[in-house]
Design a protein around this motif. Structure first.
Motif, PDB file in Angstrom:
ATOM      1  N   ARG A  13       0.817  -1.211   0.000  1.00 27.64           N
ATOM      2  CA  ARG A  13       0.000   0.000   0.000  1.00 27.64           C
ATOM      3  C   ARG A  13       0.852   1.263   0.000  1.00 27.64           C
ATOM      4  N   PHE A  14       2.041   1.179   0.606  1.00 23.83           N
ATOM      5  CA  PHE A  14       2.869   2.364   0.781  1.00 23.83           C
ATOM      6  C   PHE A  14       4.161   2.354  -0.029  1.00 23.83           C
ATOM      7  N   GLU A  15       4.426   1.257  -0.739  1.00 19.01           N
ATOM      8  CA  GLU A  15       5.624   1.164  -1.570  1.00 19.01           C
ATOM      9  C   GLU A  15       5.235   0.730  -2.979  1.00 19.01           C
ATOM     10  N   THR A  16       6.059   1.106  -3.926  1.00 23.15           N
ATOM     11  CA  THR A  16       5.919   0.659  -5.307  1.00 23.15           C
ATOM     12  C   THR A  16       7.333   0.524  -5.858  1.00 23.15           C
ATOM     13  N   ASP A  17       7.452   0.048  -7.085  1.00 22.02           N
ATOM     14  CA  ASP A  17       8.788  -0.091  -7.656  1.00 22.02           C
ATOM     15  C   ASP A  17       8.869   0.611  -9.005  1.00 22.02           C
ATOM     16  N   ALA A  18      10.070   0.685  -9.545  1.00 25.10           N
ATOM     17  CA  ALA A  18      10.304   1.417 -10.787  1.00 25.10           C
ATOM     18  C   ALA A  18       9.461   0.874 -11.938  1.00 25.10           C
ATOM     19  N   SER A  19       9.359  -0.414 -12.044  1.00 24.45           N
ATOM     20  CA  SER A  19       8.587  -1.018 -13.130  1.00 24.45           C
ATOM     21  C   SER A  19       7.118  -0.618 -13.054  1.00 24.45           C
ATOM     22  N   ASP A  20       6.535  -0.662 -11.868  1.00 19.49           N
ATOM     23  CA  ASP A  20       5.129  -0.284 -11.715  1.00 19.49           C
ATOM     24  C   ASP A  20       4.918   1.217 -11.949  1.00 19.49           C
ATOM     25  N   ALA A  22       6.775   3.066 -13.960  1.00 18.27           N
ATOM     26  CA  ALA A  22       6.893   3.243 -15.411  1.00 18.27           C
ATOM     27  C   ALA A  22       5.597   2.835 -16.106  1.00 18.27           C
ATOM     28  N   ALA A  23       4.992   1.748 -15.672  1.00 23.53           N
ATOM     29  CA  ALA A  23       3.728   1.311 -16.267  1.00 23.53           C
ATOM     30  C   ALA A  23       2.629   2.341 -16.023  1.00 23.53           C
ATOM     31  N   ALA A  24       2.565   2.885 -14.813  1.00 25.37           N
ATOM     32  CA  ALA A  24       1.544   3.891 -14.501  1.00 25.37           C
ATOM     33  C   ALA A  24       1.748   5.150 -15.339  1.00 25.37           C
ATOM     34  N   LEU A  25       2.992   5.576 -15.486  1.00 27.11           N
ATOM     35  CA  LEU A  25       3.273   6.778 -16.277  1.00 27.11           C
ATOM     36  C   LEU A  25       3.016   6.543 -17.757  1.00 27.11           C
ATOM     37  N   GLY A  26       3.167   5.309 -18.195  1.00 23.41           N
ATOM     38  CA  GLY A  26       2.962   4.983 -19.603  1.00 23.41           C
ATOM     39  C   GLY A  26       1.518   4.734 -19.982  1.00 23.41           C
ATOM     40  N   SER A  27       0.633   4.748 -19.007  1.00 20.97           N
ATOM     41  CA  SER A  27      -0.779   4.520 -19.301  1.00 20.97           C
ATOM     42  C   SER A  27      -1.358   5.751 -19.992  1.00 20.97           C
ATOM     43  N   SER A  28      -2.497   5.575 -20.616  1.00 18.82           N
ATOM     44  CA  SER A  28      -3.104   6.684 -21.353  1.00 18.82           C
ATOM     45  C   SER A  28      -3.557   7.814 -20.432  1.00 18.82           C
TER      46      SER A  28
END
Length: 141
Positions: A13-20, A22-28
């Motif tokens: 809930r409080f952490e994420t990683d670079a891959s996730d 990048a995926a969020a930023l790459g979404s429409s």
């Protein structure tokens, strides 16, 4: 068992990683604001493309004018040997923002071969095979 479940649920809930990230930023329709909490020299060296530069010491005074209230924020600093992102996340949490820390920080963003932005533009990086699969952009975890 419940203690472990609670721990890992909270961690996700409080952490994420670079891959996730990048995926969020790459979404429409990106649903996060990424904040680089490092100082000016580190920012100039390279950053996550599209990140907002807001050093930790300025979050309390400047966040409200730069990040709309209620916007989910992801913060990062140098890397796993630095707790700057944790300090930045705490400041955003104190202001009431939903916030997550990008584990691995900018170091792992760059080492995973994700694009890095400088004042000269975007640089495409080769993944470090010790931190990311060299043939695909995700670890399939």
């Amino acid at each position: 068992m419940t203690t472990a479940i609670d721990h890992f649920t909270a961690k996700l809930r409080f952490e994420t990683d670079a891959s996730d990230v990048a995926a969020a930023l790459g979404s429409s329709t990106p649903s996060i604001t990424v904040v680089d909490s490092r100082g000016d020299a580190a920012w100039a060296q390279g950053r996550v493309p599209g990140a907002l530069h807001l050093p930790t010491a300025r979050i309390e005074t400047d966040a409200a004018s730069l990040v709309p209230e209620g916007t989910p924020v992801v913060v990062y600093c140098w890397g796993p040997g630095c707790n700057g992102a944790t300090k930045a996340a705490l400041e955003f949490a104190r202001l009431g923002y939903p916030v997550r820390e990008m584990i691995g920080g900018f170091e792992y963003w760059a080492r995973e071969g994700l694009d890095v932005e400088t004042d000269d533009g975007i640089a495409h990086r080769t993944p470090d095979p010790l931190t990311a699969p060299s043939t695909v952009p995700v670890c399939d975890c």
